[in-house]
Design a protein around this motif. Structure first.
Motif, PDB file in Angstrom:
ATOM      1  N   TRP A  54       2.296   1.464  -5.250  1.00 18.75           N
ATOM      2  CA  TRP A  54       2.876   1.598  -3.732  1.00 18.75           C
ATOM      3  C   TRP A  54       3.140   3.417  -3.697  1.00 18.75           C
ATOM      4  CZ3 TRP A  54       2.795  -1.208   0.279  1.00 18.75           C
ATOM      5  CH2 TRP A  54       2.896  -2.431   0.176  1.00 18.75           C
ATOM      6  N   TRP A  55       3.114   3.981  -4.642  1.00 21.40           N
ATOM      7  CA  TRP A  55       3.303   5.393  -4.724  1.00 21.40           C
ATOM      8  C   TRP A  55       2.163   6.049  -3.938  1.00 21.40           C
ATOM      9  CZ3 TRP A  55      -0.456   8.420  -7.093  1.00 21.40           C
ATOM     10  CH2 TRP A  55      -1.199   7.584  -8.003  1.00 21.40           C
TER      11      TRP A  55
ATOM     12  N   VAL B 115       0.458   4.536  -1.128  1.00 20.39           N
ATOM     13  CA  VAL B 115       0.595   4.357   0.300  1.00 20.39           C
ATOM     14  C   VAL B 115       1.493   5.132   0.981  1.00 20.39           C
ATOM     15  CG1 VAL B 115       1.539   2.692   1.792  1.00 20.39           C
ATOM     16  CG2 VAL B 115       0.131   1.889  -0.415  1.00 20.39           C
ATOM     17  N   PHE B 116       2.702   5.718   0.354  1.00 17.33           N
ATOM     18  CA  PHE B 116       3.511   6.509   1.289  1.00 17.33           C
ATOM     19  C   PHE B 116       3.075   7.875   1.590  1.00 17.33           C
ATOM     20  CE2 PHE B 116       6.258   3.262  -0.480  1.00 17.33           C
ATOM     21  CZ  PHE B 116       6.941   2.564   0.619  1.00 17.33           C
ATOM     22  N   PRO B 117       2.402   8.642   0.681  1.00 17.13           N
ATOM     23  CA  PRO B 117       1.775  10.109   0.963  1.00 17.13           C
ATOM     24  C   PRO B 117       0.520   9.642   1.972  1.00 17.13           C
ATOM     25  CG  PRO B 117       1.820   9.733  -1.493  1.00 17.13           C
ATOM     26  CD  PRO B 117       2.365   8.603  -0.813  1.00 17.13           C
TER      27      PRO B 117
ATOM     28  N   LEU C   3       0.686   7.468   4.404  1.00 23.27           N
ATOM     29  CA  LEU C   3       1.399   7.480   5.785  1.00 23.27           C
ATOM     30  C   LEU C   3       1.799   8.519   6.114  1.00 23.27           C
ATOM     31  CD1 LEU C   3       3.289   3.977   5.076  1.00 23.27           C
ATOM     32  CD2 LEU C   3       1.314   4.389   6.372  1.00 23.27           C
ATOM     33  N   TRP C   4       2.336   9.453   5.217  1.00 24.95           N
ATOM     34  CA  TRP C   4       3.007  10.883   5.770  1.00 24.95           C
ATOM     35  C   TRP C   4       1.788  11.457   6.121  1.00 24.95           C
ATOM     36  CZ3 TRP C   4       7.620  11.773   7.188  1.00 24.95           C
ATOM     37  CH2 TRP C   4       8.578  11.101   6.434  1.00 24.95           C
TER      38      TRP C   4
END
Length: 102
Positions: free
Chosen positions: A29-30, A32-34, A36-37
């Motif tokens: 999941w680490w 996915v968040f970059p 999305l940002w």
């Protein structure tokens, strides 16, 4: 006391879900968040640029020269020549009249 120092075994990881300290999720999941940002940032940049372009094309007095309009007499003459409405001789004659010093 010894059991507190022993790392988690396979049985602990299987019987306790990852939110209780028994290992992590299978997917990273680490990553996915970059992403999305980045998508959020790119969307904001795109919307700001599109708004600026629409403001320029609305005929306002500011913006790039190609969007402001060329409303001087020499500019209109150049546009007419470029569209083929007048020939070169007429263009040069009218341009001479417009640029002549009084």
């Amino acid at each position: 006391m010894l059991s507190a120092l022993v790392p988690a075994t396979a049985t602990t990881v299987v019987t306790h879900p990852y939110w209780h300290g028994g290992g992590g999720p299978g997917f990273g999941w680490w990553v996915v968040f970059p992403i999305l940002w980045f998508l959020l940032f790119a969307s904001i940049v795109f919307l700001v640029a599109r708004g600026a372009r629409r403001r320029w094309q609305s005929g306002a007095a500011y913006g790039p020269p190609w969007a402001r309009g060329n409303q001087t007499a020499i500019g209109v003459l150049g546009e007419r020549y470029a569209r083929g409405e007048i020939d070169e001789a007429e263009y040069r004659a009218r341009l001479e009249v417009l640029t002549r010093q009084p």
